[in-house]
Write a protein that holds these residues in place. Structure first.
Motif, mmCIF file in Angstrom:
data_model
loop_
_atom_site.group_PDB
_atom_site.id
_atom_site.type_symbol
_atom_site.label_atom_id
_atom_site.label_comp_id
_atom_site.label_asym_id
_atom_site.label_seq_id
_atom_site.Cartn_x
_atom_site.Cartn_y
_atom_site.Cartn_z
ATOM 1 N N ARG A 186 0.824 -1.203 0.000
ATOM 2 C CA ARG A 186 0.000 0.000 0.000
ATOM 3 C C ARG A 186 0.868 1.266 0.000
ATOM 4 O O ARG A 186 0.534 2.251 -0.658
ATOM 5 C CB ARG A 186 -0.934 0.016 1.206
ATOM 6 N N GLU A 244 2.117 1.785 -3.451
ATOM 7 C CA GLU A 244 1.024 2.261 -4.291
ATOM 8 C C GLU A 244 0.709 3.740 -4.053
ATOM 9 O O GLU A 244 0.144 4.396 -4.914
ATOM 10 C CB GLU A 244 -0.234 1.430 -4.045
ATOM 11 N N LYS A 245 1.085 4.241 -2.887
ATOM 12 C CA LYS A 245 0.866 5.659 -2.564
ATOM 13 C C LYS A 245 2.072 6.527 -2.938
ATOM 14 O O LYS A 245 2.049 7.736 -2.763
ATOM 15 C CB LYS A 245 0.572 5.818 -1.074
ATOM 16 N N GLY A 291 6.646 -3.129 -8.201
ATOM 17 C CA GLY A 291 6.739 -1.954 -7.335
ATOM 18 C C GLY A 291 7.846 -0.999 -7.751
ATOM 19 O O GLY A 291 7.748 0.213 -7.517
ATOM 20 N N ILE A 303 6.277 1.179 -10.400
ATOM 21 C CA ILE A 303 5.341 2.123 -9.780
ATOM 22 C C ILE A 303 6.121 3.258 -9.118
ATOM 23 O O ILE A 303 5.785 4.434 -9.273
ATOM 24 C CB ILE A 303 4.453 1.402 -8.754
ATOM 25 N N ILE A 342 1.474 -3.108 -10.873
ATOM 26 C CA ILE A 342 0.144 -3.387 -10.329
ATOM 27 C C ILE A 342 -0.752 -2.217 -10.721
ATOM 28 O O ILE A 342 -0.419 -1.067 -10.442
ATOM 29 C CB ILE A 342 0.189 -3.507 -8.788
ATOM 30 N N LEU A 349 -5.441 -1.443 -6.712
ATOM 31 C CA LEU A 349 -5.009 -1.357 -5.330
ATOM 32 C C LEU A 349 -5.239 -2.676 -4.618
ATOM 33 O O LEU A 349 -6.259 -3.332 -4.819
ATOM 34 C CB LEU A 349 -5.766 -0.245 -4.599
#
Length: 172
Positions: A84, A87-88, A118, A121, A144, A147
């Motif tokens: 998470r 992802e942020k 990741g 990202i 990814i 979420l």
């Protein structure tokens, strides 16, 4: 923090260097760690990719971001919290600062940033972290796009004979 990385020196074989007209000789590629694994990634994918990039005459770099692989730093206690945070864009400031430092140290006009999952990202978030940076492109391998969500444990009493049942659901 001290971030650990590997430099893949560009090939000097005859005909392997990009032509000066393209400006490619002043561009490098920086690959970020994909997650919990060291900077080699699954099946040494990033090692092979960086080798191929260097064979074409571009300097290539592979780095572990904070807390990953061989680099210093702390990680959350569980994988979901880590994913998470990626992802942020929590690692973006480190990625953009590292890209700027690598480009400056090696005299690169532009640097392409990227990585697997990741790492890709983080590279994308890193490009937005600093205006006017030397980042010239993003390479995202298997990122990814949804979420990771975790359903909180649900306790259900089935019968006197059975104990509490905990069910986890990871939606992707």
């Amino acid at each position: 923090l001290r971030l650990r990385g590997t430099f893949h020196q560009p090939s000097t074989r005859q005909g392997s260097l990009p032509s000066p007209e393209t400006g490619a000789g002043k561009t490098g590629v920086l690959l970020f760690n994909s997650g919990f694994l060291p900077r080699s990634a699954q099946g040494d994918l990033l090692v092979h990719l960086a080798d191929k990039i260097a064979d074409t005459g571009f300097p290539a770099f592979r780095f572990d971001l904070p807390g990953l692989g061989d680099s210093e730093g702390d990680l959350p206690e569980d994988a979901v919290t880590f994913v998470r945070s990626v992802e942020k864009g929590v690692l973006a400031p480190f990625a953009s600062a590292l890209a700027a430092k690598v480009a400056r140290f090696h005299g690169l006009e532009k640097i392409i940033v990227g990585g697997l999952c990741g790492g890709g990202i983080t590279a994308l978030f890193g490009t937005a972290a600093v205006k006017g940076s030397r980042i010239g492109g993003v390479l995202m391998l298997d990122p990814i796009f949804s979420l990771v969500q975790v359903q909180e444990p649900q306790f259900q009493k089935k019968s006197r004979a059975s104990r509490w049942k905990v069910s986890w659901l990871i939606r992707m």
